[in-house]
Scaffold this motif. Structure first.
Motif, mmCIF file in Angstrom:
data_model
loop_
_atom_site.group_PDB
_atom_site.id
_atom_site.type_symbol
_atom_site.label_atom_id
_atom_site.label_comp_id
_atom_site.label_asym_id
_atom_site.label_seq_id
_atom_site.Cartn_x
_atom_site.Cartn_y
_atom_site.Cartn_z
ATOM 1 N N GLN A 132 0.863 -1.176 0.000
ATOM 2 C CA GLN A 132 0.000 0.000 0.000
ATOM 3 C C GLN A 132 0.903 1.230 0.000
ATOM 4 O O GLN A 132 2.085 1.134 0.336
ATOM 5 C CB GLN A 132 -0.899 0.050 1.240
ATOM 6 C CG GLN A 132 -1.833 -1.140 1.404
ATOM 7 C CD GLN A 132 -3.050 -1.071 0.515
ATOM 8 O OE1 GLN A 132 -4.064 -0.494 0.842
ATOM 9 N NE2 GLN A 132 -2.961 -1.701 -0.654
ATOM 10 N N GLY A 237 -4.522 7.496 5.337
ATOM 11 C CA GLY A 237 -5.435 6.360 5.443
ATOM 12 C C GLY A 237 -5.979 6.166 6.842
ATOM 13 O O GLY A 237 -7.158 5.837 7.022
ATOM 14 N N SER A 298 -7.498 -2.555 -0.265
ATOM 15 C CA SER A 298 -7.494 -1.096 -0.125
ATOM 16 C C SER A 298 -8.862 -0.572 0.295
ATOM 17 O O SER A 298 -8.959 0.368 1.094
ATOM 18 C CB SER A 298 -7.064 -0.439 -1.441
ATOM 19 O OG SER A 298 -5.679 -0.638 -1.675
ATOM 20 N N ASN A 299 -9.916 -1.161 -0.237
ATOM 21 C CA ASN A 299 -11.270 -0.730 0.145
ATOM 22 C C ASN A 299 -11.542 -0.963 1.630
ATOM 23 O O ASN A 299 -12.367 -0.281 2.232
ATOM 24 C CB ASN A 299 -12.318 -1.459 -0.691
ATOM 25 C CG ASN A 299 -12.341 -0.995 -2.134
ATOM 26 O OD1 ASN A 299 -11.900 0.109 -2.459
ATOM 27 N ND2 ASN A 299 -12.850 -1.847 -3.017
ATOM 28 N N TYR A 302 -8.432 1.580 3.543
ATOM 29 C CA TYR A 302 -8.471 2.996 3.178
ATOM 30 C C TYR A 302 -7.104 3.589 2.832
ATOM 31 O O TYR A 302 -6.862 4.777 3.094
ATOM 32 C CB TYR A 302 -9.138 3.829 4.279
ATOM 33 C CG TYR A 302 -10.606 3.540 4.431
ATOM 34 C CD1 TYR A 302 -11.536 4.015 3.514
ATOM 35 C CD2 TYR A 302 -11.071 2.770 5.489
ATOM 36 C CE1 TYR A 302 -12.889 3.741 3.644
ATOM 37 C CE2 TYR A 302 -12.420 2.488 5.642
ATOM 38 C CZ TYR A 302 -13.324 2.973 4.708
ATOM 39 O OH TYR A 302 -14.653 2.691 4.858
ATOM 40 N N TYR A 303 -6.245 2.795 2.246
ATOM 41 C CA TYR A 303 -4.997 3.334 1.715
ATOM 42 C C TYR A 303 -4.956 3.146 0.208
ATOM 43 O O TYR A 303 -5.689 2.334 -0.357
ATOM 44 C CB TYR A 303 -3.779 2.674 2.383
ATOM 45 C CG TYR A 303 -3.427 3.331 3.690
ATOM 46 C CD1 TYR A 303 -2.755 4.552 3.716
ATOM 47 C CD2 TYR A 303 -3.788 2.752 4.904
ATOM 48 C CE1 TYR A 303 -2.442 5.174 4.911
ATOM 49 C CE2 TYR A 303 -3.483 3.372 6.108
ATOM 50 C CZ TYR A 303 -2.809 4.585 6.104
ATOM 51 O OH TYR A 303 -2.521 5.205 7.284
ATOM 52 N N SER A 305 -3.824 1.987 -3.415
ATOM 53 C CA SER A 305 -3.304 0.731 -3.934
ATOM 54 C C SER A 305 -2.239 0.986 -4.998
ATOM 55 O O SER A 305 -2.434 1.797 -5.900
ATOM 56 C CB SER A 305 -4.434 -0.105 -4.550
ATOM 57 O OG SER A 305 -3.908 -1.269 -5.157
ATOM 58 N N LEU A 314 -11.730 0.166 -7.112
ATOM 59 C CA LEU A 314 -11.577 0.880 -5.855
ATOM 60 C C LEU A 314 -12.804 1.739 -5.558
ATOM 61 O O LEU A 314 -13.413 2.315 -6.464
ATOM 62 C CB LEU A 314 -10.335 1.768 -5.899
ATOM 63 C CG LEU A 314 -8.988 1.060 -5.994
ATOM 64 C CD1 LEU A 314 -7.865 2.084 -6.140
ATOM 65 C CD2 LEU A 314 -8.742 0.170 -4.780
ATOM 66 N N LEU A 318 -11.351 6.329 -2.384
ATOM 67 C CA LEU A 318 -9.922 6.044 -2.520
ATOM 68 C C LEU A 318 -9.309 6.655 -3.768
ATOM 69 O O LEU A 318 -8.114 6.515 -4.007
ATOM 70 C CB LEU A 318 -9.688 4.524 -2.530
ATOM 71 C CG LEU A 318 -10.172 3.747 -1.311
ATOM 72 C CD1 LEU A 318 -9.804 2.278 -1.431
ATOM 73 C CD2 LEU A 318 -9.590 4.332 -0.024
#
Length: 357
Positions: A132, A237, A298-299, A302-303, A305, A314, A318
């Motif tokens: 990430q 994030g 990532s979903n 919250y960072y 990708s 995404l 994001l």
């Protein structure tokens, strides 16, 4: 790199158990993952376990020095996957704590974005795969600072913030980098004279009556919610994750990238030099590199990708600030420099003085 230091009850038990002795034959169907806390979707773990008929044993660290210390204390032969930040990658390579990747076992490697495929911290990406990425920045109470400048001066200038409590991050390179940036020497400064100037600024800042201490990313967000501090340093994030979970509390808390510049970091997946299950480790890395799994990860956390193929899947949140910086903000980002030899020793000495004096 997100210092998500939310404590999990499993940490002590798992970490202690993993360092208790060598991996036995009956543990061959287990993958040992050593990761930051709150940095993995449990559903991703479950999907990997189901696909490969294995068990993933997770243990956690709250800082990169803690991770390195555990590797040196025997963890190099106890863990299959670690997730270090970019500026620690060269140190791990040079110290022989990690092994080169067998790219023939990574069928999804082409999913990595071009900008992360041949990074300066690991030329040719021989040892690491991006996990990430994100930024560090200032979080602050907008009620307290309705006209806050987009600047590190909110923390370092007593004229801008004369009487409100604030915190700085406990990661030495992040905090020294912020001071360097504020002084006009760039976040990624690695000149000893620039460091000395930054250290003097940090000592002056530390001795202000409103300085509350060195507090990492998630704790400072919690402190702002409680009114313990009014400003600090966190990761984009972490900020977004807590805002999504508790929108009312974050109605008056904002995240900013200072105009003087700040950190862009990449967390990576690496395999310790004596990992007990290197084949399974490669399978796990390749699994995370899958487009759908990469998007799901990532979903959840919250960072941003680094997976090009995951981008269409995404969540909208994001693909916009603060997770995805604006073009103007992105131009102000820099990697934390990787230090070794005398430079590292000199930096560590300065940072120790900042903490102790």
């Amino acid at each position: 790199m997100p210092t998500t230091t939310i404590t999990k009850s499993l940490f002590v038990a798992l970490a202690g158990g993993l360092l208790a002795g060598p991996v036995s034959a009956q543990e061959e169907n287990k993958l040992y993952l050593f990761n930051w806390t709150e940095y993995m979707d449990p559903a991703v773990i479950q999907a990997f376990e189901d696909q490969y008929d294995v068990e993933v044993v997770e243990s956690y660290y709250n800082s990169l020095p803690e991770m390195t210390a555990k590797l040196n204390a025997g963890g190099v032969s106890q863990y299959d996957i670690i997730v270090p930040s970019n500026y620690y990658v060269p140190r791990l390579i040079q110290s022989g704590l990690v092994q080169p990747l067998d790219k023939s076992k990574l069928s999804n490697l082409d999913n990595v974005m071009t900008e992360f495929a041949d990074p300066a911290y690991d030329p040719g990406a021989q040892y690491s795969v991006p996990y990430q990425w994100g930024t560090s920045g200032i979080v602050y109470d907008t009620d307290t600072f309705p006209d806050a400048p987009k600047s590190w001066s909110l923390l370092f200038d007593s004229d801008v913030n004369p009487d409100q409590p604030f915190a700085l991050m406990g990661d030495g390179q992040v905090t020294m980098g912020a001071a360097c940036a504020y002084l006009g020497n760039g976040y990624d400064c690695d000149d000893p004279e620039a460091w000395q100037a930054a250290a003097r600024l940090l000592l002056d800042t530390k001795h202000r009556a409103t300085f509350s201490g060195f507090t990492d990313g998630t704790p400072v967000l919690q402190q702002i919610q409680r009114g313990v501090v009014r400003a600090g340093v966190s990761y984009n994030g972490d900020y977004l994750q807590q805002k999504q979970e508790n929108p009312e509390a974050f109605e008056h808390i904002a995240f900013m990238i200072p105009d003087e510049g700040t950190e862009m970091w990449v967390d990576t997946m690496m395999i310790p030099a004596e990992a007990p299950h290197p084949t399974l480790a490669h399978q796990f890395i390749d699994f995370v590199l899958d487009a759908e799994i990469g998007a799901q990860l990532s979903n959840y956390i919250y960072y941003a990708s680094p997976n090009r193929a995951a981008q269409p899947m995404l969540d909208t949140v994001l693909t916009e600030p603060p997770v995805l910086p604006t073009d103007s903000d992105r131009a102000r980002l820099a990697f934390t420099p990787s230090l070794d030899g005398q430079n590292l020793q000199h930096f560590q000495q300065l940072w120790s003085e900042v903490q102790s004096r």
